[in-house]
Design a protein around this motif. Sequence first.
Motif, PDB file in Angstrom:
ATOM      1  N   THR A   1       0.853  -1.202   0.000  1.00  0.00           N
ATOM      2  CA  THR A   1       0.000   0.000   0.000  1.00  0.00           C
ATOM      3  C   THR A   1       0.887   1.249   0.000  1.00  0.00           C
ATOM      4  O   THR A   1       0.625   2.215  -0.725  1.00  0.00           O
ATOM      5  CB  THR A   1      -0.917   0.005   1.239  1.00  0.00           C
ATOM      6  OG1 THR A   1      -1.561  -1.250   1.353  1.00  0.00           O
ATOM      7  CG2 THR A   1      -1.951   1.104   1.144  1.00  0.00           C
TER       8      THR A   1
ATOM      9  N   GLY B   1      -9.233  -3.532  -6.842  1.00  0.00           N
ATOM     10  CA  GLY B   1      -9.001  -4.206  -5.561  1.00  0.00           C
ATOM     11  C   GLY B   1      -8.829  -3.130  -4.496  1.00  0.00           C
ATOM     12  O   GLY B   1      -7.805  -3.029  -3.836  1.00  0.00           O
TER      13      GLY B   1
ATOM     14  N   ASP C   1     -13.996  -3.618  -6.231  1.00  0.00           N
ATOM     15  CA  ASP C   1     -13.508  -4.746  -5.416  1.00  0.00           C
ATOM     16  C   ASP C   1     -14.510  -5.888  -5.520  1.00  0.00           C
ATOM     17  O   ASP C   1     -15.730  -5.664  -5.482  1.00  0.00           O
ATOM     18  CB  ASP C   1     -13.342  -4.321  -3.954  1.00  0.00           C
ATOM     19  CG  ASP C   1     -12.361  -5.233  -3.210  1.00  0.00           C
ATOM     20  OD1 ASP C   1     -11.281  -4.743  -2.833  1.00  0.00           O
ATOM     21  OD2 ASP C   1     -12.677  -6.429  -3.018  1.00  0.00           O
TER      22      ASP C   1
ATOM     23  N   SER D   1     -15.093  -6.371 -10.678  1.00  0.00           N
ATOM     24  CA  SER D   1     -13.689  -6.382 -11.067  1.00  0.00           C
ATOM     25  C   SER D   1     -13.501  -5.503 -12.297  1.00  0.00           C
ATOM     26  O   SER D   1     -14.365  -4.663 -12.602  1.00  0.00           O
ATOM     27  CB  SER D   1     -13.226  -7.823 -11.289  1.00  0.00           C
ATOM     28  OG  SER D   1     -11.821  -7.854 -11.359  1.00  0.00           O
TER      29      SER D   1
HETATM   30  C1  LIG Z   1      -4.173  -6.472  -1.006  1.00  0.00           C
HETATM   31  S1  LIG Z   1      -5.791  -5.774  -0.963  1.00  0.00           S
HETATM   32  C2  LIG Z   1      -5.446  -4.110  -1.542  1.00  0.00           C
HETATM   33  C3  LIG Z   1      -6.260  -3.051  -0.804  1.00  0.00           C
HETATM   34  C4  LIG Z   1      -5.830  -1.618  -1.095  1.00  0.00           C
HETATM   35  N1  LIG Z   1      -6.029  -1.301  -2.507  1.00  0.00           N
HETATM   36  C5  LIG Z   1      -4.376  -1.386  -0.724  1.00  0.00           C
HETATM   37  O1  LIG Z   1      -3.557  -1.175  -1.627  1.00  0.00           O
HETATM   38  O2  LIG Z   1      -4.046  -1.418   0.465  1.00  0.00           O
HETATM   39  C6  LIG Z   1      -6.513  -6.567  -2.371  1.00  0.00           C
HETATM   40  C7  LIG Z   1      -7.999  -6.303  -2.579  1.00  0.00           C
HETATM   41  O3  LIG Z   1      -8.324  -6.775  -3.881  1.00  0.00           O
HETATM   42  C8  LIG Z   1      -9.564  -7.431  -3.867  1.00  0.00           C
HETATM   43  N2  LIG Z   1      -9.549  -8.367  -5.011  1.00  0.00           N
HETATM   44  C9  LIG Z   1      -8.945  -9.584  -5.103  1.00  0.00           C
HETATM   45  N3  LIG Z   1      -9.112 -10.091  -6.347  1.00  0.00           N
HETATM   46  C10 LIG Z   1      -9.812  -9.167  -7.061  1.00  0.00           C
HETATM   47  C11 LIG Z   1     -10.296  -9.099  -8.403  1.00  0.00           C
HETATM   48  N4  LIG Z   1     -10.074 -10.096  -9.275  1.00  0.00           N
HETATM   49  N5  LIG Z   1     -10.986  -8.008  -8.788  1.00  0.00           N
HETATM   50  C12 LIG Z   1     -11.234  -7.000  -7.919  1.00  0.00           C
HETATM   51  N6  LIG Z   1     -10.812  -7.009  -6.632  1.00  0.00           N
HETATM   52  C13 LIG Z   1     -10.098  -8.067  -6.204  1.00  0.00           C
HETATM   53  C14 LIG Z   1      -9.645  -8.071  -2.474  1.00  0.00           C
HETATM   54  O4  LIG Z   1     -10.993  -8.277  -2.097  1.00  0.00           O
HETATM   55  C15 LIG Z   1      -8.929  -7.024  -1.604  1.00  0.00           C
HETATM   56  O5  LIG Z   1      -9.842  -6.079  -1.060  1.00  0.00           O
END
Ligand SMILES: C[S@@+](CC[C@H](N)C(=O)[O-])C[C@H]1O[C@@H](n2cnc3c(N)ncnc32)[C@H](O)[C@@H]1O
Length: 253
Positions: A107, A128, A149, A175
């Motif tokens: 992050t 995400g 997300d 997504s």
């Molecule tokens: C590591 S967290 C990142 C959160 C924030 N963006 C950050 O950088 O701290 C990953 C996020 O991506 C979401 N996620 C995982 N696979 C995804 C997909 N195929 N499409 C959209 N979101 C996804 C998860 O639900 C989670 O909330």
Amino acid sequence: MHVFRLRGNFESLDAYTPLLFDLGARGLEERPGEVWAYFPDRVELPLPGEWLELPDTDWLEAYRRDLKPVRAGAFVVLAPWHGWEGPERRLVIEPGMAFGTGHHETTRLALGALSRRVEPGMRVLDLGTGSGILAIAAAMLGAEAWGVDIDPAVIPQARANAERNRVEACFVEGSLADVEGPFDLVVANLYAELHAHLAEAYREAFGVCGLLIVTGILAERERMVREALEACSFRLLEREQEGEWVCLTWAAV
Ligand SMILES: C[S@@+](CC[C@H](N)C(=O)[O-])C[C@H]1O[C@@H](n2cnc3c(N)ncnc32)[C@H](O)[C@@H]1O
């Protein structure tokens, strides 16, 4: 509140952090010789450790007491009860729910890259979005910000965090296929295999050109992401690494 105690520290257990959050952890705390992962309920965990049950109030107090402000790029990430006197832009996130409190390297790397790349008026997608932190940062830098997300539970939290920071950002469940491009910049903190899988879809998210910031990549899996993106006409502009985690900024050409 349930606590899963793992031997080690944040650094040695870093590779397991995304897994713990994916399986429902609401927060992590480093203690002498161990890391405590806080869960609302017990879950099956494929990791060595032991469970401990805490009254909710103890957990909340300990978590709030130990949480520190985090500086990243142009920003300082604060919890609502933190004060801050520095010149950084204050990004206030209610911690302990969705991933994205600013305490994870990925992050912070993404916040740094956004600080260098976002210009006012850009159309930015945070794929995400979790807590909404990266979309909110983009909005604070003057972008038209979108966050998406697959986890429906995080969307209200991201909206509440945008309100807390008094910025406009549009959050959608789904997504990449569920938001309408083109975007000028896409930032995605996911994982290496998913970035490689999404490489073609990333290219289609842009018009003639654009910027792609990808993180959540362990250094040992970086090559897979680079090969997939290079095959889809992306050109590497910048590489940053913190610990084992890599962030890559690409131009879509
Ligand atoms: C590591 S967290 C990142 C959160 C924030 N963006 C950050 O950088 O701290 C990953 C996020 O991506 C979401 N996620 C995982 N696979 C995804 C997909 N195929 N499409 C959209 N979101 C996804 C998860 O639900 C989670 O909330």
